[in-house]
Design an enzyme around this catalytic site. Structure first.
Site, short mmCIF file in Angstrom:
data_model
loop_
_atom_site.label_atom_id
_atom_site.label_comp_id
_atom_site.label_asym_id
_atom_site.label_seq_id
_atom_site.Cartn_x
_atom_site.Cartn_y
_atom_site.Cartn_z
N THR A 4 41.13 35.60 36.66
CA THR A 4 40.15 36.45 37.35
C THR A 4 39.83 35.91 38.73
O THR A 4 39.90 34.71 38.97
CB THR A 4 38.83 36.55 36.54
N ASN A 7 36.71 35.64 40.97
CA ASN A 7 35.26 35.69 40.82
C ASN A 7 34.58 35.97 42.15
O ASN A 7 35.01 35.46 43.19
CB ASN A 7 34.76 34.39 40.21
N GLU A 37 33.60 39.18 37.58
CA GLU A 37 34.95 38.65 37.46
C GLU A 37 35.94 39.80 37.52
O GLU A 37 35.89 40.72 36.71
CB GLU A 37 35.10 37.89 36.14
#
Length: 192
Positions: free
Chosen positions: A47, A49, A129
């Site tokens: 992910t 962020n 995320e």
């Protein structure tokens, strides 16, 4: 930092939460920060962020899973090491876009985004995320991005096992890809 929403008078957002029926698209720009390091390590689903405090529209959204598009912008900065905001004992190599290939920089790519507390992990901080639906060979912490949220998939929920969480994320990715097939938003002026 540019923030845009098709709603009128979006501020103050914190008292008037944006919900699943919020008018879309929601557009904003931000930069990628290190998270908890679980997306890649635990889930096999990396992910990007976003610092939620820097993007008021994210903090105002209902918790849950969203879908949309993302663009990683060329960031001309030398690599450097920084401490993770979420894990103070973790030092992260900020590569920006230095190791991305030309096809990845400025490409408009599909994404799913989790906004919330990640109840499975019992987070004490709300996070945003983004899983970009593309296989990257390198990280790009620190890179600037543009995000266009096109819709809401489901509310945030807890899971009884890591396997159940991973299965649900894979389903979110599949549903997101189906919803965005042939989307005209890829040609939006926002990406220019």
């Amino acid at each position: 930092m540019m923030i845009s929403c098709t709603r009128t008078a979006i501020l103050p957002l914190r008292r008037r939460l944006m919900t699943a029926s919020t008018a879309y698209p929601i557009k904003f720009a931000s930069s990628i920060i290190p998270g908890y390091g679980r997306g890649s390590a635990d889930l096999g689903i990396p992910t990007a962020n976003i610092p939620i405090d820097d993007v008021p529209v994210l903090d105002a959204l209902d918790t849950g899973i969203y879908y949309g598009l993302v663009q990683i912008l060329k960031t001309d900065k030398p690599s450097e090491k920084k401490t993770s905001e979420f894990q103070k004992d973790r030092v992260v190599d900020f590569q920006y876009t230095n190791k991305l290939n030309d096809q990845e920089i400025n490409a408009v790519l599909p994404m799913v985004m989790s906004v919330g507390w990640n109840p499975f992990y019992k987070n004490d901080q709300k996070s945003a995320e983004i899983h970009i639906i593309h296989k990257f060979a390198h990280t790009f912490y620190g890179a600037s991005i543009k995000v266009m949220v096109l819709g809401y998939l489901r509310p945030e929920k807890n899971f009884t096992s890591l396997e159940a969480l991973v299965d649900e994320i894979h389903n979110d990715i599949k549903v997101s890809e189906e919803k965005m097939e042939g989307t005209r938003e890829k040609k939006d002026q926002f990406w220019q």
